[in-house]
Scaffold this motif. Structure first.
Motif, PDB file in Angstrom:
ATOM      1  N   GLU A 188       2.953  22.366   5.605  1.00  0.00           N
ATOM      2  CA  GLU A 188       2.421  21.057   5.243  1.00  0.00           C
ATOM      3  C   GLU A 188       3.527  20.136   4.736  1.00  0.00           C
ATOM      4  O   GLU A 188       4.216  20.461   3.777  1.00  0.00           O
ATOM      5  N   ARG A 244       8.219  18.055  -3.891  1.00  0.00           N
ATOM      6  CA  ARG A 244       7.403  18.085  -2.678  1.00  0.00           C
ATOM      7  C   ARG A 244       8.179  18.715  -1.533  1.00  0.00           C
ATOM      8  O   ARG A 244       9.401  18.624  -1.478  1.00  0.00           O
ATOM      9  N   LYS A 280       0.820  -1.216   0.000  1.00  0.00           N
ATOM     10  CA  LYS A 280       0.000   0.000   0.000  1.00  0.00           C
ATOM     11  C   LYS A 280       0.851   1.262   0.000  1.00  0.00           C
ATOM     12  O   LYS A 280       0.400   2.324  -0.424  1.00  0.00           O
ATOM     13  N   GLN A 296       4.455  16.738   2.878  1.00  0.00           N
ATOM     14  CA  GLN A 296       3.800  15.917   1.859  1.00  0.00           C
ATOM     15  C   GLN A 296       4.492  14.575   1.675  1.00  0.00           C
ATOM     16  O   GLN A 296       4.604  14.071   0.561  1.00  0.00           O
ATOM     17  N   ASN A 323       2.644   8.470  -0.240  1.00  0.00           N
ATOM     18  CA  ASN A 323       1.180   8.439  -0.172  1.00  0.00           C
ATOM     19  C   ASN A 323       0.643   8.444   1.259  1.00  0.00           C
ATOM     20  O   ASN A 323      -0.296   7.724   1.590  1.00  0.00           O
ATOM     21  N   LEU A 324       1.206   9.306   2.084  1.00  0.00           N
ATOM     22  CA  LEU A 324       0.674   9.553   3.424  1.00  0.00           C
ATOM     23  C   LEU A 324      -0.178  10.817   3.382  1.00  0.00           C
ATOM     24  O   LEU A 324       0.058  11.714   2.563  1.00  0.00           O
ATOM     25  N   LYS A 325      -1.140  10.901   4.273  1.00  0.00           N
ATOM     26  CA  LYS A 325      -1.935  12.126   4.357  1.00  0.00           C
ATOM     27  C   LYS A 325      -1.015  13.272   4.761  1.00  0.00           C
ATOM     28  O   LYS A 325      -0.169  13.108   5.636  1.00  0.00           O
ATOM     29  N   PRO A 326      -1.163  14.443   4.108  1.00  0.00           N
ATOM     30  CA  PRO A 326      -0.333  15.593   4.487  1.00  0.00           C
ATOM     31  C   PRO A 326      -0.533  15.941   5.957  1.00  0.00           C
ATOM     32  O   PRO A 326      -1.614  15.756   6.511  1.00  0.00           O
ATOM     33  N   LYS A 327       0.542  16.430   6.574  1.00  0.00           N
ATOM     34  CA  LYS A 327       0.493  16.788   7.991  1.00  0.00           C
ATOM     35  C   LYS A 327       1.200  18.120   8.171  1.00  0.00           C
ATOM     36  O   LYS A 327       2.284  18.321   7.638  1.00  0.00           O
ATOM     37  N   LYS A 328       0.572  19.035   8.938  1.00  0.00           N
ATOM     38  CA  LYS A 328       1.195  20.331   9.211  1.00  0.00           C
ATOM     39  C   LYS A 328       2.119  20.215  10.402  1.00  0.00           C
ATOM     40  O   LYS A 328       1.727  19.747  11.467  1.00  0.00           O
TER      41      LYS A 328
END
Length: 109
Positions: free
Chosen positions: A78, A43, A11, A80, A68-73
């Motif tokens: 952010e 990125r 994944k 990526q 392919n991880l959710k972006p995080k602040k």
């Protein structure tokens, strides 16, 4: 140690990226902002390695990243993706350099 089905591993989108620019984030002790080239895109990725590496240690290096991880602040910026490193039991972090002949953007598995 928890065991996973190999399909869980597939994944993740791991890619070779070239760090074009690295800068320490002000007001933080550990965060470094990376501008990473993956060939078809660039990125911004934030990593918490400033206690062990300087930005100059990272610039120009080809390393492996998860894309392919959710972006995080982090510290208002952010991130990526995530840099893949090795860590010993005593907390020492090791970069995992990629040979020069491997093109940026190459999938890792």
């Amino acid at each position: 140690m928890e065991l996973y089905d190999v399909n869980e591993f597939w994944k993740f989108d791991l890619r070779v990226g070239l760090i074009k620019k690295a800068e320490r984030l002000k007001r933080t002790k550990k965060l470094i902002k990376l501008e990473v080239d993956f060939g078809s895109e660039q990125r911004t990725i934030i990593t918490g390695l400033a206690d062990q590496y300087s930005p100059e240690d990272l610039e120009g290096k080809k390393l492996i990243f998860v894309l392919n991880l959710k972006p995080k602040k982090l510290s208002g910026i952010e991130s990526q993706g995530m840099l893949i490193v090795a860590e010993s039991e005593d907390g020492k972090v090791y970069l995992l350099p990629v040979p020069d002949e491997v093109p940026i953007g190459t999938k890792v598995w």
